[in-house]
Motif scaffolding. Structure first.
Motif, mmCIF file in Angstrom:
data_model
loop_
_atom_site.group_PDB
_atom_site.id
_atom_site.type_symbol
_atom_site.label_atom_id
_atom_site.label_comp_id
_atom_site.label_asym_id
_atom_site.label_seq_id
_atom_site.Cartn_x
_atom_site.Cartn_y
_atom_site.Cartn_z
ATOM 1 N N ASN A 120 -19.298 -52.775 23.907
ATOM 2 C CA ASN A 120 -17.998 -52.344 24.452
ATOM 3 C C ASN A 120 -17.316 -51.365 23.512
ATOM 4 O O ASN A 120 -16.699 -50.398 23.954
ATOM 5 C CB ASN A 120 -17.093 -53.555 24.711
ATOM 6 N N THR A 121 -17.403 -51.631 22.232
ATOM 7 C CA THR A 121 -16.747 -50.732 21.277
ATOM 8 C C THR A 121 -17.400 -49.358 21.295
ATOM 9 O O THR A 121 -16.722 -48.335 21.339
ATOM 10 C CB THR A 121 -16.793 -51.329 19.863
ATOM 11 N N VAL A 122 -18.734 -49.341 21.277
ATOM 12 C CA VAL A 122 -19.435 -48.048 21.331
ATOM 13 C C VAL A 122 -19.090 -47.332 22.628
ATOM 14 O O VAL A 122 -18.834 -46.130 22.651
ATOM 15 C CB VAL A 122 -20.962 -48.262 21.216
ATOM 16 N N ARG A 123 -19.034 -48.099 23.723
ATOM 17 C CA ARG A 123 -18.727 -47.506 25.033
ATOM 18 C C ARG A 123 -17.346 -46.870 25.020
ATOM 19 O O ARG A 123 -17.139 -45.766 25.473
ATOM 20 C CB ARG A 123 -18.807 -48.584 26.098
ATOM 21 N N ARG A 124 -16.402 -47.602 24.445
ATOM 22 C CA ARG A 124 -15.021 -47.097 24.441
ATOM 23 C C ARG A 124 -14.873 -45.863 23.551
ATOM 24 O O ARG A 124 -13.991 -45.047 23.780
ATOM 25 C CB ARG A 124 -14.065 -48.192 23.995
ATOM 26 N N LEU A 125 -15.707 -45.752 22.570
ATOM 27 C CA LEU A 125 -15.622 -44.575 21.701
ATOM 28 C C LEU A 125 -16.089 -43.311 22.397
ATOM 29 O O LEU A 125 -15.853 -42.200 21.926
ATOM 30 C CB LEU A 125 -16.443 -44.811 20.422
ATOM 31 N N ASN A 126 -16.786 -43.495 23.532
ATOM 32 C CA ASN A 126 -17.033 -42.382 24.443
ATOM 33 C C ASN A 126 -17.973 -41.319 23.863
ATOM 34 O O ASN A 126 -17.953 -40.187 24.303
ATOM 35 C CB ASN A 126 -15.704 -41.731 24.837
ATOM 36 N N LEU B 178 -18.293 -41.724 14.024
ATOM 37 C CA LEU B 178 -16.850 -41.515 13.910
ATOM 38 C C LEU B 178 -16.333 -42.204 12.651
ATOM 39 O O LEU B 178 -16.907 -43.217 12.220
ATOM 40 C CB LEU B 178 -16.125 -42.084 15.134
ATOM 41 N N PRO B 179 -15.256 -41.670 12.070
ATOM 42 C CA PRO B 179 -14.683 -42.343 10.908
ATOM 43 C C PRO B 179 -14.104 -43.690 11.302
ATOM 44 O O PRO B 179 -13.513 -43.828 12.385
ATOM 45 C CB PRO B 179 -13.580 -41.381 10.450
#
Lengths: 179, 535
Positions: free
Chosen positions: B91-97, B197-198
């Motif tokens: 989910n986190t990777v997905r949200r980072l788009n 991403l940072p």
């Protein structure tokens, strides 16, 4: 997920109330007093009501009714009745020949034959009447028991403002059962 | 005649919606994105690996950015916890788009391809990962493990492989202390790391501990959670559209098609309400006249009632047919919507576990590309179906009964902004009905109010309720068969979903009308409406 369920619920209720189809009108126009159910061909004249169950010494009234008359201005309505059982009490005008004023009424009652003469009182703009309505009303007294009929006589005649007779296609009759 | 016009409006509306749906039905192309190498973090320890030499510093992923994250392997920790952490990572990777992350259900299809194992950590070497990535049709795969290395010490390790380049892109590991304070945080950091991403400062130990505690409390409070059933996304899409038309499409990232379906159904429902009101009048008239016919004896009156009975009966049949037709049309569109939702269900989509899209929606469907689409032209318009009922009226109407009516309104983008206040023009057609006895046409005041309304939105002035609550007042001129008048009122609208401009509103309004027959009429109405605005 429960949040979505609430949202879905709101939308569902709003939509669900919209899906309907209702009862359709089902009807039978079979009232026995309806002129269309009397078996008459217009233009016609008939008695209303068409049957009476009356006790001796009682009084009843019958309306002389027109059914879909074209333009007319006067009428000679000859009513034949059983003078042994019935007695004419009175005759009054009704609404058909009333334009602005009540029509003129003459009557002659002799030996079971009642002649009723009606004349509409024309105005400057209206001289004829038409349609389905009561022309006059006869009150009878029942003097002895017996079954008898009320019928229109051969002299019955309805005319327009130019005194031209109107062809009457059907005549109704009434039955009186006096006990 | 009135019905004929309404029918024409309906037909044109449906054609417009279908045409618009056709325009937006083409799935958007993903914009190429650039993958940048992760920035170093002092807290993490990057393990050296023999494949390290294959890692690139910056990788263009113009060939695609589809990513499958295999279930992490848990060592000395429970399977549910591993699954939870993997899903959090996804989910986190997905949200980072940065990546289009394949849903868990699709990734699990590897079981079909390779039923002999679901231990993906076994797939540690490049060849295995690339082979499985190809089977899943993705550009990248991540395999990893979570290991309880010591008391409350967890080691998270993973590898990112490029399926297209058939190479190891990144090899990462992370030490975490304590399950309740940093494992979840670690997965999030890892997601940032993998996405190049940072890592934001907000992902601190303290912040994360709070979040985990909050999550735990929330879980306890939520007593009515649905069982965690792994439903295929196509079926989810179908189920959603079965329950509420258009929501399956929204789930499948076809927001505007979904809104089209929903708006069409709402419009049809509005027509159904209008015809139902007409039907009720005709039915009332029929019952009155037919009862009179059965009870009366005067030939003249009976003869006069005949045409009324026949007319009312025909009208009830006509309105009933209209209602049946609109119902059947609505059901037909509903079925089409269900089939469409299944077809466009996210079999090949790699994003969107959130019902109405994600907050990182890149707007690729909104016609932001070159050229103007139909949706650009339609932007700012909206349609709402409404139900309303009078509850206060003046002496001219005091002998009449109130009835619930329906209608719809069209919002236009025409208006102006004055500081925090926005205005826009609306056009509304709503029914009003008052009767003395059983809806008989002889004893009824009924008609359609056609109103041109100026809506003044003061939500930015009065921020009570937040951004999802729209507050406005309105006034307008009305015209109907009974006369002309004025309408004023207020409206409070709630945005049902943050991503989709689907509103439910509650309103109160005053109506005054100067009627040559009934005199000066005044009534107050309350109601609700439901609809969508095109953003």
């Amino acid at each position: 997920m429960s949040i979505y369920r609430n949202r879905i619920g709101i939308i569902l209720v709003a939509l669900a109330v919209c899906w309907f189809a209702c009862e359709e009108a089902d009807y039978q126009l079979d009232n026995l007093s309806d002129p269309l159910n009397l078996g008459l061909t217009p233009p016609a004249i008939f008695f209303h009501p068409s049957s009476f169950n009356i006790d001796v010494n009682d009084t009843f009234s019958v309306k002389l009714y027109s059914y879909d008359l074209p333009d007319v201005a006067g009428a000679h309505l000859q009513v034949l009745y059983d003078r042994g059982s019935l007695q004419v009490d009175s005759v009054i005008t009704d609404t058909l020949f009333r334009i602005e004023a009540d029509p003129l009424l003459f009557m002659d009652d002799a030996e079971g034959v009642l002649d009723v003469f009606l004349f509409a009182m024309p105005t400057q703009t209206v001289e004829n009447v038409s349609g389905t309505d009561a022309m006059a009303r006869i009150f009878f007294n029942v003097i002895s028991p017996g079954i008898s009929e009320l019928v229109y006589g051969d002299s019955t005649r309805i005319v327009n403002a130019q005194n031209i007779p109107v062809q009457i296609e059907s005549y109704g009759k009434a039955v009186v059962d006096a006990q | 005649m009135r019905q004929h016009k309404l029918t024409k409006i309906l037909v044109h509306g449906i054609i417009a919606v279908l045409a618009s749906s056709q325009i937006v039905a083409t799935p958007p192309k993903n914009r190429p994105k650039t993958y940048k190498k992760k920035k170093s973090d002092p807290e993490e320890t990057v393990q050296e690996n023999s494949d390290r030499s294959q890692t690139t510093s910056a990788v263009s992923i113009e060939t695609g950015n589809r990513l499958a994250i295999f279930e992490f392997e848990g060592k000395e920790i429970s399977v549910p916890l591993t699954a939870r952490m993997t899903e959090e990572f996804r989910n986190t990777v997905r949200r980072l788009n940065i990546f289009e992350v394949q849903d868990r259900g699709l990734t699990q299809r590897i079981n079909i391809f390779r039923p002999e194992t679901d231990d993906y950590w076994d797939c540690w070497n490049k060849d295995c990962a690339v082979e499985r990535g190809k089977l899943l049709g993705v550009n990248y795969v991540i395999a990893g493990t979570i290991e309880d290395s010591d008391e409350n010490q967890y080691l998270i390790k993973g590898r990112l492989y490029s399926v297209d380049l058939e190479s190891l892109m990144n090899d990462f590991s992370f030490n975490s202390t304590g399950i309740t304070d940093s494992l979840l945080l670690g997965m999030k950091k890892l997601a940032y790391d993998v996405s190049g991403l940072p890592i934001p400062d907000t992902l601190s130990i303290g912040a994360d501990t709070t979040k985990i505690v909050d999550l735990a409390v929330e879980k306890d409070k939520s007593r009515f959670r649905l069982p965690d059933i792994d439903i295929p996304d196509k079926i989810k899409s179908l189920l959603l559209s079965t329950v509420v038309p258009g929501t399956g499409q929204m789930y499948s990232k076809r927001k505007y098609v979904g809104m089209g379906f929903l708006a069409t159904e709402i419009t049809l429902a509005g027509f159904a309400f209008i015809w139902q009101s007409d039907y009720k009048q005709s039915w009332g008239g029929f019952q009155n006249t037919y009862n009179s016919y059965q009870n009366l004896t005067d030939p003249k009156e009976l003869l006069e009632l005949r045409p009324d009975i026949i007319r009312y009966a025909r009208e009830t049949k006509r309105y009933n047919n209209l209602m049946r037709n609109v119902r059947n049309l609505g059901l037909g569109i509903w079925v089409v919507n269900m089939i469409h939702a299944y077809i466009v269900g996210p079999e090949e989509l790699y994003e969107g576990n959130i019902l109405f899209g994600t907050e990182y929606d890149d707007g690729s469907q909104s016609g932001s590309g070159p050229g103007m689409t139909a949706w650009d032209l339609a932007s700012g318009f909206g349609v709402r179906g409404m139900m309303l009922r009078p509850f206060v009226k003046n002496t001219a109407l005091e002998d009449y009964r109130n009835h619930t009516s329906g209608g719809f309104k069209i919002k236009t983008p025409v208006g102006f902004t004055l500081g925090p206040i926005r205005t826009f023009l609306q056009y509304e057609i709503s029914n009003y009905t008052f009767d003395q006895k059983n809806y008989d046409n002889e004893n009824v005041i009924s008609g359609f109010n056609r109103a041109t309304i100026m809506n003044i939105d003061y939500s930015n002035l009065l921020r009570i309720g937040g951004e999802s609550v729209e507050k406005s007042i309105f006034f307008g001129l009305t015209r109907s068969g009974d006369g002309n008048g004025i309408m004023t009122g207020m409206d409070i609208g709630f945005k049902i979903d943050a991503e989709v401009p689907l509103y439910i509103s509650f309103f109160g309004r005053t109506n005054s009308m100067k009627s040559p027959v009934h005199g000066d009429m005044f009534w107050v109405t309350a109601g609700a409406n439901l609809g969508v605005d095109i953003p």
